[in-house]
Structure formats: C-alpha cells, structure tokens
Design an enzyme around this catalytic site. Sequence first.
Site, PDB file in Angstrom:
ATOM      1  N   ASP A  51      48.913 -24.582  -3.774  1.00  0.00           N
ATOM      2  CA  ASP A  51      50.214 -23.976  -4.085  1.00  0.00           C
ATOM      3  C   ASP A  51      50.172 -22.456  -4.004  1.00  0.00           C
ATOM      4  OD1 ASP A  51      48.654 -23.956  -6.396  1.00  0.00           O
ATOM      5  OD2 ASP A  51      50.292 -24.496  -7.742  1.00  0.00           O
ATOM      6  N   GLY A 142      44.457 -31.311 -17.566  1.00  0.00           N
ATOM      7  CA  GLY A 142      44.811 -31.233 -16.158  1.00  0.00           C
ATOM      8  C   GLY A 142      46.150 -31.862 -15.825  1.00  0.00           C
ATOM      9  N   ASP A 190      53.423 -26.643 -10.976  1.00  0.00           N
ATOM     10  CA  ASP A 190      53.557 -27.282 -12.288  1.00  0.00           C
ATOM     11  C   ASP A 190      54.947 -27.066 -12.876  1.00  0.00           C
ATOM     12  OD1 ASP A 190      50.935 -27.890 -11.849  1.00  0.00           O
ATOM     13  OD2 ASP A 190      50.130 -26.522 -13.355  1.00  0.00           O
TER      14      ASP A 190
END
Length: 398
Positions: A51, A142, A190
């Site tokens: 990302d 995670g 995220d």
Amino acid sequence: MSQVMSSNDLPESTKELLLQAQSTFQEKFSAKATHAAFAPGRVNLIGEHTDYNDGFVFPIAIPLVTVAIGRLNGEDVIRVFTASEDVDKPQFISFPVPGEESKLSPGSPSWANYIKGVIAHYKGAVSGFDMVVSTSVPLGGGLSSSASVEVSTHTLLESLFPTECSQLEKALTCQRAEHTFAGMPCGIMDQFVSAMGCRDHALLIDCQSKESKLVRLDLSGKSILIINCNVKHQLTGSEYPSRRQNCADAAAALGVPSLRSADLQLLRQHQSELDELIYRRARHVISEIRRTEEAVAALEGGDLETFGRLMVDSHNSLRDDFEVSCPELDSLVEIVMSLPEGVYGSRMTGGGFGGCTVTLCDTTAVDTIKQEVTKRYEGRATFIECSAADGARIIQLS
C-alpha cells in the site's frame, strides 16, 4: 457522512460490545451515552506491504469491531476511557478541547494517541465530550485494531459534530492521525477498508489512484479462517519504517516514483547496482503487486486453487525477501498447508513480526485445521472463522 444503522440491527457480537460500553459509560460518567459508532478491523487476503508503494491490496472488513460511544459534556474538556485492559495505563485520559492556544500533541498513554490524532485532524468544529471506546479486535494481532479505533472515533465525531466528509477524506484523516500522533508511517489500506468495507465483498484498493472496486466473495461451502499466533508486535519500532525506507531507496535507484511503476525485468537490469537486501525488498513488493492482480482475477473466475497458490507464494516472499514473518507464523502456515485436502492457501497477514495468518479452506476442513494446529503448534493459537463485514456505521441508539 457515514451510513446509520439501528442498534437493533447490529450483529449480536457488536450488540454485546455496545451494551458493555454503555454500562461502562454510565459507570464512569454517571450519564447515558447519546451517540455511538463502530468500525471493523480487517484481514488482508493478499497484497502485503504494497500500500505504501502505490500498489494493490485486497482486504475484507471483519466482524470484530471497535465501538465508540459518547455524549456532549458542556465543558471545554474531552474525557476518554478505554475498556481495553491490555493497553498502557492509565485507561482514562482528559485533555482540553483543541484550539489555537491548546493544540493536541501525542504523549502517554500511547493508546490515546490514535484518538487524539483523529480529533486533532477532524475537519469539523469540536466541543467538549465524554467517550468510551471498547474493542473486540485483538490488539497487536495484525488485524488493524489501530485503524478500527481511528475510524470508529471519526465516525463518532461525525455523529456528535456533523460535517460534510467523504469516505476517502475520512480514511485519509485517520491515516494522517496515525502518521502524526502514533508515529506509524502506514499506508492507506487499513483505514480505507475499515471505513468502506462491504458485507460479502472484498475490496480491491488501488493505493496510487485511491480508487477501489468491490469484488463479491462467493464462499458457499468455503471459509476464511484467521489463526492468531498470539505473538504481539510493535510496529512503531525500527522494523516497519526501515522496510518503507528500503522501498523508497529501491524506487530511487530504479528511477521510478514508486515500486508500482517498476517490473521484475527492470529490477533485474539494475540488480548489480543494488544492495542485496534492497533488491530482495523490491522483489517482494513488485511481485506482490502482480500477485494481487492475478489473485483477484482468479477469484473473479472462481479459480480458488490459483488464488490459494498465490497466497502461499505471498507468504514465502514475505518470509524470505521482505523478512517480516516469524517462526510462529511460518509454523502455522506449514501446519495448515500440510493437510491433505480442503485447504486452498494460507499466509501471514498484516504488518508481520507476529499476529495472524489467514487461510482459505473448505468449511468442512475447519475443525481438522483447528485440531491439527492445537496439536502441533508449540504456542497457544486462537481461531476466528469470519466472513466479509460492513464498514463503519453510526449507531442509532434505541
């Protein structure tokens, strides 16, 4: 502004978390919360450490969430309590409403920095309020507990202090909060999927254009199984920033703006000019971006065998080239992939150095996987069988 969901329509696990938060709020502030929101954690099916290299990622929002509830207090102070006991103390913090003469800054306790950062960067005007935050997302597992906290905080602020804000602006605000207040130079994935996730769909995110595409997950008879190795990681140390710098160094050496613009042929042409470690870091990112595109195409074509093989290739690359796995994660993948049938693929997910694996398998294989891992894994593993869930919502309290 975020979508609104009635508290009566929440999944049972989120309802329970909301009730616990409401009870805690009443206990701590001697009043009832008037506003509420939730935001999910995520599991990334493939596309790791791509990302922040302008690549592709392919996560889903999961049913584990952070609930944030609050009410205006009529004062010039913000008070926040976290119900999570597995954080640095104290669990309660208060600070002045940010303004020209009272700007917020990061500090101790560290858990509050994620919340303070979102408040500091929120585009609307904020006044004093009380807040309780409670989560079912494992901390340090995670599964992006940090983004879940950030996005739930932002969604609560939207309810308390409405302002015009797109979902992309919201995700970028929460990312900025993590950069500036938590000291973590994370990519956009995220916060993006926590805000924009959709039930029964994965989200293909182009981290260069900030565009996304929902991809339906037809998992009839199949399961996504998350296995937590219960080794926790702290990515605000040197490991994560050093990987990011390695990638920037590789892109500069290749003469491209980011590794998204490179391919393996270009990398091989410059191999003699690159430090061996930088070469391997770049090889992971470039190949992972390609794997993610191939994996999405395989899933859309119903080719789960290819999708699973690419998951394993991803894990091996993260282990060998990017060096962010650990013996516990490697062991879980090895155990699961040694089963004779019912497993398509397995890989570590998240930033690495502990946390979770994600496995795509037949639903009929889930019990066997649990039994084998419990028997053969040297640590204490925990299991989450999940489906793709919705992103953040304002909760209309009944």
